[in-house]
Design a protein around this motif. Structure first.
Motif, PDB file in Angstrom:
ATOM      1  N   ASN A   1      -4.959  11.823  13.037  1.00 52.65           N
ATOM      2  CA  ASN A   1      -4.072  12.645  13.867  1.00 52.65           C
ATOM      3  C   ASN A   1      -4.200  12.287  15.343  1.00 52.65           C
ATOM      4  O   ASN A   1      -3.341  12.632  16.154  1.00 52.65           O
ATOM      5  CB  ASN A   1      -4.392  14.134  13.678  1.00 52.65           C
ATOM      6  N   CYS A   2      -5.289  11.593  15.658  1.00 53.44           N
ATOM      7  CA  CYS A   2      -5.599  11.266  17.051  1.00 53.44           C
ATOM      8  C   CYS A   2      -5.119   9.863  17.441  1.00 53.44           C
ATOM      9  O   CYS A   2      -4.845   9.598  18.608  1.00 53.44           O
ATOM     10  CB  CYS A   2      -7.105  11.385  17.246  1.00 53.44           C
ATOM     11  N   ILE A   3      -5.041   8.964  16.467  1.00 51.46           N
ATOM     12  CA  ILE A   3      -4.657   7.578  16.757  1.00 51.46           C
ATOM     13  C   ILE A   3      -3.373   7.225  16.008  1.00 51.46           C
ATOM     14  O   ILE A   3      -3.020   7.854  15.026  1.00 51.46           O
ATOM     15  CB  ILE A   3      -5.777   6.583  16.362  1.00 51.46           C
ATOM     16  N   SER A   4      -2.699   6.210  16.502  1.00 53.46           N
ATOM     17  CA  SER A   4      -1.468   5.749  15.844  1.00 53.46           C
ATOM     18  C   SER A   4      -1.806   4.742  14.748  1.00 53.46           C
ATOM     19  O   SER A   4      -2.639   3.853  14.961  1.00 53.46           O
ATOM     20  CB  SER A   4      -0.538   5.096  16.863  1.00 53.46           C
ATOM     21  N   TYR A   5      -1.166   4.870  13.596  1.00 52.28           N
ATOM     22  CA  TYR A   5      -1.374   3.892  12.539  1.00 52.28           C
ATOM     23  C   TYR A   5      -0.103   3.759  11.713  1.00 52.28           C
ATOM     24  O   TYR A   5       0.736   4.664  11.671  1.00 52.28           O
ATOM     25  CB  TYR A   5      -2.553   4.296  11.638  1.00 52.28           C
ATOM     26  N   LYS A   6       0.022   2.606  11.084  1.00 53.35           N
ATOM     27  CA  LYS A   6       1.155   2.356  10.186  1.00 53.35           C
ATOM     28  C   LYS A   6       0.694   1.404   9.101  1.00 53.35           C
ATOM     29  O   LYS A   6      -0.150   0.536   9.335  1.00 53.35           O
ATOM     30  CB  LYS A   6       2.362   1.777  10.948  1.00 53.35           C
TER      31      LYS A   6
ATOM     32  N   GLY B   1      -5.538  -5.041  12.622  1.00 52.06           N
ATOM     33  CA  GLY B   1      -5.202  -4.866  11.219  1.00 52.06           C
ATOM     34  C   GLY B   1      -6.443  -4.639  10.379  1.00 52.06           C
ATOM     35  O   GLY B   1      -7.503  -5.212  10.653  1.00 52.06           O
ATOM     36  N   LEU B   2      -6.327  -3.814   9.375  1.00 55.77           N
ATOM     37  CA  LEU B   2      -7.381  -3.580   8.390  1.00 55.77           C
ATOM     38  C   LEU B   2      -6.775  -3.831   7.015  1.00 55.77           C
ATOM     39  O   LEU B   2      -5.765  -3.220   6.655  1.00 55.77           O
ATOM     40  CB  LEU B   2      -7.897  -2.141   8.498  1.00 55.77           C
ATOM     41  N   VAL B   3      -7.361  -4.753   6.253  1.00 56.37           N
ATOM     42  CA  VAL B   3      -6.814  -5.136   4.952  1.00 56.37           C
ATOM     43  C   VAL B   3      -7.137  -4.074   3.918  1.00 56.37           C
ATOM     44  O   VAL B   3      -8.306  -3.824   3.599  1.00 56.37           O
ATOM     45  CB  VAL B   3      -7.364  -6.503   4.499  1.00 56.37           C
ATOM     46  N   ILE B   4      -6.091  -3.428   3.400  1.00 53.76           N
ATOM     47  CA  ILE B   4      -6.249  -2.430   2.346  1.00 53.76           C
ATOM     48  C   ILE B   4      -6.292  -3.111   0.987  1.00 53.76           C
ATOM     49  O   ILE B   4      -7.077  -2.758   0.113  1.00 53.76           O
ATOM     50  CB  ILE B   4      -5.090  -1.410   2.370  1.00 53.76           C
ATOM     51  N   ASP B   5      -5.448  -4.113   0.816  1.00 57.77           N
ATOM     52  CA  ASP B   5      -5.378  -4.839  -0.456  1.00 57.77           C
ATOM     53  C   ASP B   5      -4.927  -6.269  -0.165  1.00 57.77           C
ATOM     54  O   ASP B   5      -4.177  -6.514   0.774  1.00 57.77           O
ATOM     55  CB  ASP B   5      -4.405  -4.157  -1.409  1.00 57.77           C
TER      56      ASP B   5
ATOM     57  N   ILE C   1      -1.582  -3.889   4.558  1.00 58.85           N
ATOM     58  CA  ILE C   1      -2.354  -3.817   5.792  1.00 58.85           C
ATOM     59  C   ILE C   1      -2.063  -2.509   6.513  1.00 58.85           C
ATOM     60  O   ILE C   1      -0.914  -2.071   6.577  1.00 58.85           O
ATOM     61  CB  ILE C   1      -1.990  -4.980   6.750  1.00 58.85           C
ATOM     62  N   VAL C   2      -3.121  -1.895   7.056  1.00 54.63           N
ATOM     63  CA  VAL C   2      -2.924  -0.752   7.941  1.00 54.63           C
ATOM     64  C   VAL C   2      -3.185  -1.232   9.364  1.00 54.63           C
ATOM     65  O   VAL C   2      -4.156  -1.943   9.629  1.00 54.63           O
ATOM     66  CB  VAL C   2      -3.838   0.449   7.580  1.00 54.63           C
ATOM     67  N   PHE C   3      -2.277  -0.901  10.277  1.00 58.48           N
ATOM     68  CA  PHE C   3      -2.391  -1.299  11.673  1.00 58.48           C
ATOM     69  C   PHE C   3      -2.716  -0.082  12.536  1.00 58.48           C
ATOM     70  O   PHE C   3      -2.124   0.988  12.372  1.00 58.48           O
ATOM     71  CB  PHE C   3      -1.087  -1.935  12.165  1.00 58.48           C
ATOM     72  N   PHE C   4      -3.674  -0.266  13.457  1.00 57.12           N
ATOM     73  CA  PHE C   4      -4.061   0.786  14.387  1.00 57.12           C
ATOM     74  C   PHE C   4      -3.801   0.336  15.824  1.00 57.12           C
ATOM     75  O   PHE C   4      -4.025  -0.830  16.158  1.00 57.12           O
ATOM     76  CB  PHE C   4      -5.552   1.117  14.254  1.00 57.12           C
ATOM     77  N   ASP C   5      -3.348   1.251  16.649  1.00 53.18           N
ATOM     78  CA  ASP C   5      -3.203   0.987  18.076  1.00 53.18           C
ATOM     79  C   ASP C   5      -4.607   0.844  18.657  1.00 53.18           C
ATOM     80  O   ASP C   5      -5.385   1.806  18.677  1.00 53.18           O
ATOM     81  CB  ASP C   5      -2.463   2.148  18.746  1.00 53.18           C
ATOM     82  N   PHE C   6      -4.935  -0.358  19.126  1.00 52.87           N
ATOM     83  CA  PHE C   6      -6.301  -0.632  19.556  1.00 52.87           C
ATOM     84  C   PHE C   6      -6.718   0.255  20.725  1.00 52.87           C
ATOM     85  O   PHE C   6      -7.861   0.728  20.787  1.00 52.87           O
ATOM     86  CB  PHE C   6      -6.454  -2.106  19.942  1.00 52.87           C
TER      87      PHE C   6
END
Length: 229
Positions: A27-32, A53-57, A107-112
């Motif tokens: 809820n605090c950071i942006s992700y997609k 990026g963080l590899v989910i699969d 992939i899930v992407f987070f605003d660094f």
């Protein structure tokens, strides 16, 4: 969301962070979350990125290509690992590499910036996230250092022995599988594929190793006789 939460609880990025805390962080950071097809580009050389990026699969390759299209593999990013953090943190520095899905990947992407900046309430779970991120960055730097040790060897055999010995230590056994096919291994070690295949065959004939596709077995000098895998 539920699928990602199950994955996040097993991820090093969210280590020691409860499910409720993960929800608070999200809820605090942006992700997609995005899906990529086999060989689809994720980040292109020359673009500026602001997400990690963080590899989910699946899995991801970081590659570098020269003017003539010759490719070398900088790193292999597997499930649960991150990528893009160095360029996202550098702010407006264009990518000198290309990031591509080795196979169908999620992939899930987070605003660094939002990850690296603690929110106004300075929640402890966000501090844990930053510590985990720094730990993962340190692990990646360690892997890069090991790769430099492999590719700095003078001969193809020495590069292979360095890489395979390290893989054996990492898995803690003589038999193990590597994440590369022959072309990818050649690209990773910066050598010609045919020359690499020839050297592998010589090493098998000499009783140093045995292999089948990407599964290898190493033999000590005292035990050079072996059964084929």
């Amino acid at each position: 969301m539920e699928k990602f939460l199950e994955f996040a609880k097993q991820s090093e990025l969210f280590k020691n962070i409860s499910e409720e805390e993960i929800k608070s962080i999200l809820n605090c950071i942006s992700y997609k979350i995005k899906k990529f097809a086999d060989e689809q580009s994720i980040f292109n050389e020359g673009e500026c990125i602001f997400d990690i990026g963080l590899v989910i699969d699946g899995c991801v390759l970081v590659v570098q290509e020269d003017f003539w299209g010759n490719r070398s593999i900088v790193s292999h990013i597997s499930k649960g690992q991150i990528f893009g953090e160095a360029f996202a943190f550098s702010l407006n520095k264009p990518l000198s590499v290309r990031v591509v899905a080795e196979k169908a990947s999620e992939i899930v992407f987070f605003d660094f910036k939002k990850i690296a900046t603690v929110c106004s309430c300075a929640c402890e779970c966000h501090n844990k996230l930053i510590k985990n991120l720094l730990h993962m960055v340190a692990e990646k730097n360690f892997s890069i250092t090991k790769k430099l040790q492999h590719v700095s060897k003078k001969t193809i055999r020495d590069k292979l022995l360095s890489y395979l010995s390290d893989a054996s230590r990492e898995y803690g056994k003589q038999s193990f599988s590597i994440p590369f096919n022959r072309q990818q291994l050649a690209d990773y070690l910066f050598v010609d594929r045919s020359a690499l295949s020839n050297e592998l065959s010589k090493m098998r004939t000499e009783g140093i190793i045995d292999f089948h596709k990407n599964t290898f077995k190493l033999f000590s000098k005292e035990n050079s006789h072996f059964n084929v895998l």
